[in-house]
Write an enzyme that holds these catalytic residues in place. Structure first.
Site, PDB file in Angstrom:
ATOM      1  N   GLY A 135      17.525 -27.539  13.178  1.00 56.96           N
ATOM      2  CA  GLY A 135      17.453 -28.317  14.421  1.00 56.96           C
ATOM      3  C   GLY A 135      17.657 -29.807  14.172  1.00 56.96           C
ATOM      4  O   GLY A 135      18.490 -30.445  14.804  1.00 56.96           O
ATOM      5  N   ALA A 136      16.904 -30.347  13.230  1.00 56.59           N
ATOM      6  CA  ALA A 136      16.996 -31.766  12.931  1.00 56.59           C
ATOM      7  C   ALA A 136      16.196 -32.069  11.670  1.00 56.59           C
ATOM      8  O   ALA A 136      15.491 -31.194  11.166  1.00 56.59           O
ATOM      9  CB  ALA A 136      16.458 -32.602  14.092  1.00 56.59           C
ATOM     10  N   MET A 137      16.312 -33.313  11.191  1.00 53.94           N
ATOM     11  CA  MET A 137      15.671 -33.663   9.929  1.00 53.94           C
ATOM     12  C   MET A 137      15.079 -35.060   9.992  1.00 53.94           C
ATOM     13  O   MET A 137      15.731 -36.003  10.423  1.00 53.94           O
ATOM     14  CB  MET A 137      16.715 -33.542   8.797  1.00 53.94           C
ATOM     15  CG  MET A 137      16.157 -33.863   7.439  1.00 53.94           C
ATOM     16  SD  MET A 137      14.834 -32.716   6.964  1.00 53.94           S
ATOM     17  CE  MET A 137      13.830 -33.790   5.968  1.00 53.94           C
ATOM     18  N   GLU A 138      13.836 -35.158   9.504  1.00 54.23           N
ATOM     19  CA  GLU A 138      13.026 -36.360   9.685  1.00 54.23           C
ATOM     20  C   GLU A 138      13.213 -37.433   8.615  1.00 54.23           C
ATOM     21  O   GLU A 138      12.288 -38.211   8.353  1.00 54.23           O
ATOM     22  CB  GLU A 138      11.549 -35.944   9.698  1.00 54.23           C
ATOM     23  CG  GLU A 138      10.981 -35.450   8.342  1.00 54.23           C
ATOM     24  CD  GLU A 138      10.960 -33.932   8.171  1.00 54.23           C
ATOM     25  OE1 GLU A 138      11.765 -33.252   8.838  1.00 54.23           O
ATOM     26  OE2 GLU A 138      10.145 -33.431   7.365  1.00 54.23           O
ATOM     27  N   ASN A 139      14.392 -37.540   7.990  1.00 53.45           N
ATOM     28  CA  ASN A 139      14.622 -38.574   6.975  1.00 53.45           C
ATOM     29  C   ASN A 139      14.059 -39.922   7.423  1.00 53.45           C
ATOM     30  O   ASN A 139      14.222 -40.309   8.573  1.00 53.45           O
ATOM     31  CB  ASN A 139      16.130 -38.736   6.744  1.00 53.45           C
ATOM     32  CG  ASN A 139      16.848 -37.415   6.677  1.00 53.45           C
ATOM     33  OD1 ASN A 139      16.568 -36.604   5.806  1.00 53.45           O
ATOM     34  ND2 ASN A 139      17.730 -37.162   7.633  1.00 53.45           N
ATOM     35  N   HIS A 168       9.201 -34.131  17.622  1.00 50.13           N
ATOM     36  CA  HIS A 168       8.846 -33.512  16.342  1.00 50.13           C
ATOM     37  C   HIS A 168       9.289 -34.381  15.163  1.00 50.13           C
ATOM     38  O   HIS A 168       8.490 -34.696  14.279  1.00 50.13           O
ATOM     39  CB  HIS A 168       9.493 -32.121  16.263  1.00 50.13           C
ATOM     40  CG  HIS A 168       9.183 -31.371  15.014  1.00 50.13           C
ATOM     41  ND1 HIS A 168       8.163 -30.453  14.936  1.00 50.13           N
ATOM     42  CD2 HIS A 168       9.737 -31.392  13.778  1.00 50.13           C
ATOM     43  CE1 HIS A 168       8.117 -29.961  13.717  1.00 50.13           C
ATOM     44  NE2 HIS A 168       9.058 -30.511  12.992  1.00 50.13           N
ATOM     45  N   GLU A 169      10.536 -34.767  15.156  1.00 52.18           N
ATOM     46  CA  GLU A 169      11.046 -35.550  14.014  1.00 52.18           C
ATOM     47  C   GLU A 169      10.371 -36.922  13.960  1.00 52.18           C
ATOM     48  O   GLU A 169      10.027 -37.410  12.886  1.00 52.18           O
ATOM     49  CB  GLU A 169      12.568 -35.710  14.084  1.00 52.18           C
ATOM     50  CG  GLU A 169      13.355 -34.407  14.203  1.00 52.18           C
ATOM     51  CD  GLU A 169      12.962 -33.333  13.196  1.00 52.18           C
ATOM     52  OE1 GLU A 169      12.578 -33.690  12.067  1.00 52.18           O
ATOM     53  OE2 GLU A 169      13.022 -32.138  13.546  1.00 52.18           O
ATOM     54  N   HIS A 227       6.912 -36.655  12.502  1.00 53.15           N
ATOM     55  CA  HIS A 227       6.931 -36.461  11.050  1.00 53.15           C
ATOM     56  C   HIS A 227       6.777 -37.787  10.304  1.00 53.15           C
ATOM     57  O   HIS A 227       6.372 -37.795   9.147  1.00 53.15           O
ATOM     58  CB  HIS A 227       8.251 -35.828  10.607  1.00 53.15           C
ATOM     59  CG  HIS A 227       8.223 -34.334  10.481  1.00 53.15           C
ATOM     60  ND1 HIS A 227       7.191 -33.662   9.871  1.00 53.15           N
ATOM     61  CD2 HIS A 227       9.116 -33.375  10.852  1.00 53.15           C
ATOM     62  CE1 HIS A 227       7.459 -32.352   9.882  1.00 53.15           C
ATOM     63  NE2 HIS A 227       8.604 -32.155  10.478  1.00 53.15           N
ATOM     64  N   GLU A 264       4.564 -29.162   8.607  1.00 52.59           N
ATOM     65  CA  GLU A 264       5.266 -28.503   9.711  1.00 52.59           C
ATOM     66  C   GLU A 264       4.315 -27.952  10.780  1.00 52.59           C
ATOM     67  O   GLU A 264       4.541 -28.120  11.966  1.00 52.59           O
ATOM     68  CB  GLU A 264       6.204 -27.411   9.182  1.00 52.59           C
ATOM     69  CG  GLU A 264       7.358 -27.942   8.326  1.00 52.59           C
ATOM     70  CD  GLU A 264       8.197 -29.009   9.007  1.00 52.59           C
ATOM     71  OE1 GLU A 264       8.073 -29.186  10.238  1.00 52.59           O
ATOM     72  OE2 GLU A 264       8.978 -29.694   8.306  1.00 52.59           O
TER      73      GLU A 264
HETATM   74  N1  0A1 Z   1      11.945 -30.643   8.265  1.00 49.64           N
HETATM   75  C1  0A1 Z   1      12.842 -30.279   9.332  1.00 49.64           C
HETATM   76  C2  0A1 Z   1      13.464 -28.943   9.161  1.00 49.64           C
HETATM   77  C3  0A1 Z   1      14.581 -28.817   8.219  1.00 49.64           C
HETATM   78  C4  0A1 Z   1      14.420 -28.079   7.082  1.00 49.64           C
HETATM   79  C5  0A1 Z   1      15.465 -27.823   6.236  1.00 49.64           C
HETATM   80  C6  0A1 Z   1      16.691 -28.351   6.561  1.00 49.64           C
HETATM   81  O1  0A1 Z   1      17.784 -28.100   5.800  1.00 49.64           O
HETATM   82  C7  0A1 Z   1      17.761 -27.039   4.976  1.00 49.64           C
HETATM   83  C8  0A1 Z   1      16.880 -29.111   7.683  1.00 49.64           C
HETATM   84  C9  0A1 Z   1      15.807 -29.356   8.507  1.00 49.64           C
HETATM   85  C10 0A1 Z   1      12.022 -30.137  10.592  1.00 49.64           C
HETATM   86  O2  0A1 Z   1      10.937 -29.575  10.548  1.00 49.64           O
HETATM   87  O3  0A1 Z   1      12.475 -30.570  11.624  1.00 49.64           O
HETATM   88 ZN    ZN Z   2       9.328 -30.342  11.019  1.00 52.43          ZN
END
Ligand code: 0A1
Ligand code: ZN
Length: 879
Positions: free
Chosen positions: A265-269, A301-302, A305, A324
């Site tokens: 869905g997305a990523m919290e960098n 959500h992101e 995080h 999570e």
């Molecule tokens: N941490 C992100 C989820 C996520 C996990 C793995 C990914 O690539 C393999 C990408 C996103 C979240 O909880 O939104």
């Molecule tokens: Zn997450």
């Protein structure tokens, strides 16, 4: 990808890292074919480790140069294989300089550094950073990053990374650079870069402490008309976290970037969230109410995080639910608070319960069952699951239920006070809750360590002479792989008692003095005695779904009808309706299989009529109450699943209700129109939801009138919610005009990838779409298996959301599944592995189907060059 037997990693084997990294300086010379990554690491020996060597992970990259403390290392100074770089003799303080080479354009896994539509993106969670450079790629190594990006300016005018932009300029020969610095220590999985041709919507936003932050939403040029809602959601998220948890944005700049090729869905960098376009882009023309709600939740959500995940991260990946589960809980509460009303809140809760039952309970009862904090894994990417996320969120919610909101907040405060800047465990979180709450939560640990859905059996006994009501609660938990016997859980069971007039009785039990009591079941069985109960009550048990369990109570229809009409707890009111429906669906399924005539009692139909017409209830709640349990939920209640019989039984109920309530449905259809400009707010969305549910019931009769109604809605729809609802109604009714409508829809939206995904998904889930039809759709010019959203819209939707066709008696659906898993695995193991999961519960089908399924599973398992991801899933399924 390896051909050797995959290795299992155990939680109990955790050891601290041998070296910590203080600073990371990265230099990228970006080129799709040949990207050079230079890394400069300052490292110090970790006094808490006995390891001697420096251990660096690295996969699918070429080592070009390696220097330690200024001296070039020769092959004799280190050991290198396809996963690790080991430097056996290292002083306590080292500076490593590493140069590696990658080919992003060839990277179809979308893990590490890759190219999407000509632009560069990264995805590093969980272990993607090792595909970029050699590094101790584990979350307990936290360092400060400085990143220099260099790329062709005309092709990649935008260069982004984590933190703050500290320098940018020209390089000659058409190249330019940008230097970014992240002031916070972070684990490598939070690293990100973007080099792209993008545009942004931006805004300066005032934070609670008076500082301002620059907020940006970056998208491809044609999509700037679809960023408003993501931006609004981001601002709402920032406000909400300040108000509810006292947590502020800690950066001067916060960026969201949308990408069309993304595994999740997305990523919290840190400071640079990268999103699947699906959770960013929206306007009324292309996005549905459901899409809008998804954007709000995922943006929240992101963003959340940033504190729960980034400032405090996980010690190791077994602790994934630490960030999570907690962050899902936070985004759930955010979405509920955004609606604001109690009834709106309840509808979001009902949705959560549905997700759990639809996806998490089956996972917990299948071959991939694992505790919220797993004990082992082969491939960590397989553990981004509904158990870790959604059940994990239920576990966090239970703290709040047990401690109360106020002490829960104190627990959160204490957690940040103790662990800010650290990589910690689920036990640390539980300790903060226990200490702030002044409670012994040691037994609560079992929610983290034991898999399986607990069953709570309830029995009530009213004593008219003593005016007491005794409720006996007994818990058990089925065996799961590797866990034969379970110990009792600490289960909060919220209970109310209804009088004959439907009102809540006042409760005296266990020191509670209210209309809802949270009983705490900690033993295998316990009897709770309510005193001063003046009449025989109807119990409302597990109010607000106070624990992720299966509740067994032998309700009579009369009791359920009473609860369905009166329960003050909306979740249990809805639940009563689901129980009434489920009992009928199961009976009808047997009747279909036996070839008996089918019938539906008027009592049930009248109960639905009453709810439908009750204008005192929110439209959104009425929609939920009229939605039947899904085919897969019905399947979960059967000893031997018969997908075709289930489908027919459910269709029969839909048709019968559609005919019997025709006038009422039509009245609600008319009463819940939402004229004027589209707004995604919960009230309007709820009205559209009820209206479109009415349409779908009406259309399930396939009457001329209902099809005309759907066609008119399709032709005149002013927003995507109404348009897809009408199109789906036409398709599912088998209307003659459905093909023409599909074509018109395609022609209108062929430039909108996310809408074309809907176009594929609607066809993939239609009961008339068989394997041959799916194969034909795969030959459509717009189909592209490399794009995860597209693959999910067609292939996954068919395998997961079209049970009666997928489970065709000749096994053709399973053969198709095997083919697609194998094809996808060669491109993108993470996506392939998700598809592989759809065969998890193959042992629940009739022997003839099982035989076909086993063959398909074995076919996949027999592939030599299979990823660890898919290997783990299919071998556990076959075990
Ligand atoms: N941490 C992100 C989820 C996520 C996990 C793995 C990914 O690539 C393999 C990408 C996103 C979240 O909880 O939104
Ligand atoms: Zn997450």
């Amino acid at each position: 990808m390896r051909t050797d037997t995959p290795q299992t990693i155990y939680r109990k084997d955790y050891t601290p890292p041998g070296f910590m990294v203080e600073t990371v300086e990265l230099g990228f010379d970006l080129d799709p074919q040949r990207t050079i990554v230079a890394s400069r690491l300052t490292m110090t020996r970790n006094p808490e480790s006995r390891a001697r060597a420096i251990e660096l992970h690295g996969e699918n990259i070429v080592l070009v140069a390696l220097r330690m403390n200024g001296k070039t290392l020769s092959k004799r100074d280190y050991r290198l294989d396809d996963k690790m770089l080991l430097i056996p003799d290292a002083p306590d303080e080292v500076t490593l300089e590493i140069e590696t080479l990658t080919a992003p354009v060839k990277n179809t896994t979308l893990n590490g550094l890759y190219v999407s539509n000509g632009n560069f993106f990264t995805q590093c969670e969980a272990e993607g950073f090792r595909n970029i450079t050699y590094f101790p790629d584990r979350p307990d190594v936290m360092a400060k990053y400085t990143v220099m990006l260099r790329a062709d300016k005309a092709t990649y005018p935008v260069l982004l990374s984590n933190g703050n932009l500290i320098e940018e300029g020209e390089l000659g020969d058409g190249r330019h650079y940008a230097k970014w610095e992240d002031p916070f220590k972070k684990p490598s999985y939070l690293f990100a870069l973007v080099a792209a041709r993008l545009v942004c919507q931006e805004e300066t936003f005032k934070l609670a402490d008076g500082r301002s932050a620059l907020l940006q939403v970056w998208v491809e040029e044609g999509n700037l008309d679809k960023t408003d809602y993501a931006m609004q959601s981001l601002k709402n998220s920032i406000r909400w976290d300040e108000e509810r948890f006292g947590l502020e944005l800690d950066l001067d700049r916060f960026m969201i970037v949308a990408v069309g090729d993304f595994n999740m869905g997305a990523m919290e960098n840190k400071g640079l969230n990268i999103f699947n376009t699906k959770f960013v882009l929206a306007n009324p023309r292309v996005a549905t109410d459901f899409d809008y709600a998804g954007i709000e939740a995922v943006v929240g959500h992101e963003y959340f995080h940033n504190w729960t995940g980034n400032r405090i991260t996980c010690r190791d990946w077994f602790q994934l639910s630490l960030k999570e589960g907690l962050t899902v809980f936070r985004d759930q509460e955010f979405s509920a608070d955004m609606i604001g009303t109690d009834s709106g809140r309840a509808v979001t809760r009902i949705d959560q319960v549905r997700t759990l039952r639809q996806a998490q309970f089956p996972e917990d009862a299948g071959p991939m069952a694992h505790p919220v904090r797993p004990d082992s894994f082969v491939e960590i990417n397989n553990f981004y699951t509904v158990t870790v996320y959604e059940k994990g969120a239920e576990v966090v919610r239970m703290y709040q239920t047990l401690l109360g909101r106020e002490r829960f907040r104190k627990g959160m405060d204490l957690y940040f006070e103790r662990h800010d800047g650290q990589a910690v465990t689920c036990d640390d979180f539980r300790a903060a809750m226990a200490d702030a709450g002044g409670r012994d939560l040691s037994q609560f640990e079992r929610w983290y360590s034991q898999a399986g859905t607990p069953v709570v059996r309830a029995e009530g006994r009213y004593d008219a002479d003593a005016l007491t009501y005794e409720l006996t609660l007994t818990q058990s938990c089925p065996a799961t792989p590797g866990q034969e016997n379970k110990l009792p859980f600490h289960i909060p069971v919220a209970v109310g008692l209804l009088g004959a007039d439907g009102r809540d009785l006042h409760l005296n039990v266990d020191g509670h003095d209210a209309v809802t009591a949270v009983l705490e079941l900690t033993d295998a069985s316990r009897t709770f005695r309510f005193t001063g109960v003046k009449e025989a009550p109807t119990p409302s048990i597990l109010r607000d779904f106070s624990a992720p369990v299966v509740l067994e109570y032998d309700y009579t229809d009369t009791e359920l009808l009473h609860l369905f009409s009166h329960d003050s707890d909306p979740v249990n009111r809805w639940e009563a309706g689901q129980r009434l429906a489920m009992a009928r669906l199961l009976k009808l399924t047997s009747a279909v299989a036996a070839g008996d005539t089918l019938g539906l009692d008027t009592t049930f139909i009248e109960a639905l009529r009453k709810i439908l017409a009750d204008d005192a209830l929110d439209a959104a709640f009425r929609e939920q109450a009229l939605l039947l349990p899904s085919e897969s939920m019905i399947a979960d209640q059967m000893a031997v699943v018969d997908p075709q019989a289930i489908h027919q039984a459910r269709q029969f109920v839909r048709r019968t209700v559609g005919e019997a309530l025709k006038a009422d449905l039509r009245a609600q259809y008319d009463a819940n129109q939402t004229p004027g400009p589209y707004s995604p707010d919960a009230l309007s969305a709820g009205r559209r939801g009820l209206k479109n549910l009415a349409l779908s019931y009406l259309a399930s009769t396939s009457s001329e009138e209902s099809i005309a109604l759907a066609q008119a809605q399709f032709d005149n729809a002013g927003n995507m919610t109404d348009r897809v609802a009408a199109l789906a109604a036409l398709i599912h009714a088998g209307a003659a005009s459905a093909q023409a409508a599909l074509q018109a829809f395609y022609a209108d939206f062929d430039k909108e990838a996310l809408v074309i995904d809907k176009w594929f998904a609607m066809q993939a889930s239609a009961p008339a779409t068989d394997v041959a039809a799916v194969r034909a759709l795969m030959r459509h010019a717009a189909f592209n298996i490399k794009n995860p959203n597209r693959a999910r819209s067609l292939v996954f939707t068919f395998c997961v959301g079209n049970a009666s066709q997928f489970h065709a008696p000749d096994g053709s659906g399973y053969a198709f599944w095997a083919e697609q898993v194998i094809a996808l695995d060669a491109l993108n193991p993470q996506v392939a592995s998700r598809l592989a999961r759809s065969m998890d519960r193959w042992r629940r089908y009739a022997p003839a189907l099982q035989a076909h399924m086993k063959k398909a599973l074995q076919k996949v398992a027999g592939v030599k060059k299979l990823s660890n991801d898919v290997r783990e899933v299919v071998s556990k399924a076959l075990a």
